[in-house]
Design a protein around this motif. Structure first.
Motif, PDB file in Angstrom:
ATOM      1  N   PRO A  96       0.826  -1.216   0.000  1.00 29.94           N
ATOM      2  CA  PRO A  96       0.000   0.000   0.000  1.00 29.94           C
ATOM      3  C   PRO A  96       0.860   1.265   0.000  1.00 29.94           C
ATOM      4  N   LYS A  97       0.452   2.236  -0.797  1.00 31.06           N
ATOM      5  CA  LYS A  97       1.199   3.486  -0.914  1.00 31.06           C
ATOM      6  C   LYS A  97       1.314   4.201   0.428  1.00 31.06           C
ATOM      7  N   SER A  98       0.264   4.157   1.233  1.00 31.04           N
ATOM      8  CA  SER A  98       0.330   4.831   2.541  1.00 31.04           C
ATOM      9  C   SER A  98       1.440   4.234   3.408  1.00 31.04           C
ATOM     10  N   LEU A  99       1.668   2.943   3.302  1.00 31.88           N
ATOM     11  CA  LEU A  99       2.723   2.305   4.088  1.00 31.88           C
ATOM     12  C   LEU A  99       4.106   2.577   3.497  1.00 31.88           C
ATOM     13  N   THR A 100       4.229   2.535   2.174  1.00 30.70           N
ATOM     14  CA  THR A 100       5.545   2.822   1.580  1.00 30.70           C
ATOM     15  C   THR A 100       5.917   4.287   1.807  1.00 30.70           C
ATOM     16  N   ASP A 101       4.913   5.170   1.828  1.00 25.55           N
ATOM     17  CA  ASP A 101       5.184   6.576   2.146  1.00 25.55           C
ATOM     18  C   ASP A 101       5.662   6.712   3.593  1.00 25.55           C
ATOM     19  N   PHE A 102       5.005   6.008   4.526  1.00 25.83           N
ATOM     20  CA  PHE A 102       5.402   6.040   5.931  1.00 25.83           C
ATOM     21  C   PHE A 102       6.867   5.627   6.093  1.00 25.83           C
ATOM     22  N   ALA A 103       7.258   4.545   5.417  1.00 29.11           N
ATOM     23  CA  ALA A 103       8.611   4.004   5.564  1.00 29.11           C
ATOM     24  C   ALA A 103       9.612   4.661   4.617  1.00 29.11           C
ATOM     25  N   LYS A 104       9.141   5.623   3.828  1.00 30.95           N
ATOM     26  CA  LYS A 104       9.996   6.323   2.857  1.00 30.95           C
ATOM     27  C   LYS A 104      10.750   5.325   1.978  1.00 30.95           C
ATOM     28  N   ILE A 105       9.989   4.343   1.498  1.00 30.28           N
ATOM     29  CA  ILE A 105      10.561   3.294   0.657  1.00 30.28           C
ATOM     30  C   ILE A 105      10.543   3.756  -0.792  1.00 30.28           C
ATOM     31  N   GLY A 106      11.728   3.695  -1.404  1.00 27.86           N
ATOM     32  CA  GLY A 106      11.853   4.004  -2.818  1.00 27.86           C
ATOM     33  C   GLY A 106      11.730   2.734  -3.639  1.00 27.86           C
ATOM     34  N   SER A 107      12.362   2.721  -4.794  1.00 24.41           N
ATOM     35  CA  SER A 107      12.237   1.545  -5.655  1.00 24.41           C
ATOM     36  C   SER A 107      13.153   0.403  -5.238  1.00 24.41           C
ATOM     37  N   GLU A 108      14.248   0.704  -4.520  1.00 22.90           N
ATOM     38  CA  GLU A 108      15.166  -0.348  -4.073  1.00 22.90           C
ATOM     39  C   GLU A 108      14.903  -0.653  -2.608  1.00 22.90           C
ATOM     40  N   VAL A 109      14.604  -1.927  -2.329  1.00 18.92           N
ATOM     41  CA  VAL A 109      14.274  -2.332  -0.964  1.00 18.92           C
ATOM     42  C   VAL A 109      15.094  -3.547  -0.554  1.00 18.92           C
ATOM     43  N   ILE A 110      15.176  -3.711   0.744  1.00 20.31           N
ATOM     44  CA  ILE A 110      15.783  -4.899   1.335  1.00 20.31           C
ATOM     45  C   ILE A 110      14.692  -5.619   2.107  1.00 20.31           C
ATOM     46  N   LEU A 111      14.568  -6.909   1.876  1.00 24.03           N
ATOM     47  CA  LEU A 111      13.730  -7.766   2.703  1.00 24.03           C
ATOM     48  C   LEU A 111      14.674  -8.457   3.674  1.00 24.03           C
ATOM     49  N   ALA A 112      14.517  -8.201   4.948  1.00 26.11           N
ATOM     50  CA  ALA A 112      15.404  -8.753   5.970  1.00 26.11           C
ATOM     51  C   ALA A 112      14.585  -9.648   6.894  1.00 26.11           C
ATOM     52  N   CYS A 113      14.833 -10.949   6.815  1.00 26.16           N
ATOM     53  CA  CYS A 113      14.116 -11.899   7.661  1.00 26.16           C
ATOM     54  C   CYS A 113      14.538 -11.707   9.105  1.00 26.16           C
ATOM     55  N   GLN A 114      13.567 -11.645   9.987  1.00 31.76           N
ATOM     56  CA  GLN A 114      13.794 -11.461  11.418  1.00 31.76           C
ATOM     57  C   GLN A 114      12.935 -12.473  12.172  1.00 31.76           C
ATOM     58  N   LEU A 115      13.510 -13.642  12.421  1.00 28.13           N
ATOM     59  CA  LEU A 115      12.842 -14.720  13.143  1.00 28.13           C
ATOM     60  C   LEU A 115      11.600 -15.205  12.391  1.00 28.13           C
TER      61      LEU A 115
END
Length: 156
Positions: A96-115
Motif C-alpha cells: 500500500p502506498k500509505s505504508l511505503t510513504d510512511f517508511a519512505k521506501i523508494g524503488s530499491e528495498v531490502i527484505l530482511a528476515c527477522q525470526l
C-alpha cells in the motif's frame, strides 16, 4: 514455528508491487493459501507477517485490558495501516502506498528476515543501520545475550 532466514535485495515496480524472491517463498509454503499481512514497523520500515504469525499476535493483543489508555494507544498504532497481502499469478504483492510513504521506501528495498517475520526497508536506510563499528555490535550482543548463562556450542 516459522523461522525465516535471509536478506534479499529487491525492487518495487512502478505500481508498488514487490516480487517475492523464490527462496523466501520456499520458506513460506502456505503463503499462497494463507496470505500475508503488512504493517508499520517500529522504526521507519514495514513488517510482513505470515498470516498465522499475525493471528497469534492479534490473539495476544485481544487479552489486553482496553480500559487502559496505553493499551488502546498501542493497539491503534500497531494496527494502523495493516493490510492483508496476497500473491498474484506472478508471485508479487502490492504494498500500500500509505505504508511505503510512511517508511519512505523508494524503488530499491531490502527484505530482511527477522525470526518469524520479514522487515521491509528502503535500501539506503537499511544500509545506514550498519554504519556502527563492529565493537558496538559485540557490546550489544553481550548486553542482550550475555546473561543467558549458557554456551551455544554445548547445545544447551
Amino acid at each position: 514455528m516459522t523461522q525465516l532466514i535471509g536478506e534479499f535485495d529487491c525492487k518495487l515496480d512502478a505500481k508498488g508491487r514487490l516480487s517475492v524472491p523464490s527462496s523466501l517463498k520456499k520458506q513460506l509454503p502456505d503463503v499462497e493459501r494463507d496470505g500475508l499481512v503488512v504493517s508499520r514497523g517500529f522504526e521507519q520500515n514495514l513488517i510482513i507477517y505470515p498470516k498465522k504469525v499475525w493471528e497469534d499476535i492479534i490473539a495476544e493483543m485481544m487479552k489486553l485490558n482496553m480500559y487502559v489508555p496505553e493499551n488502546r494507544d498501542f493497539v491503534r498504532k500497531f494496527q494502523r495501516g495493516a493490510t492483508e497481502l496476497s500473491l498474484d499469478a506472478a508471485g508479487r504483492v502490492l504494498l500500500p502506498k500509505s505504508l511505503t510513504d510512511f517508511a519512505k521506501i523508494g524503488s530499491e528495498v531490502i527484505l530482511a528476515c527477522q525470526l518469524d517475520k520479514v522487515e521491509v526497508w528502503d535500501k539506503k536506510a537499511y544500509d545506514s543501520l550498519f554504519d556502527e563499528p563492529s565493537e558496538d555490535f559485540a557490546k550489544l550482543a553481550e548486553k542482550v545475550m550475555g546473561g543467558k548463562n549458557r554456551r551455544i556450542e554445548d547445545g544447551e
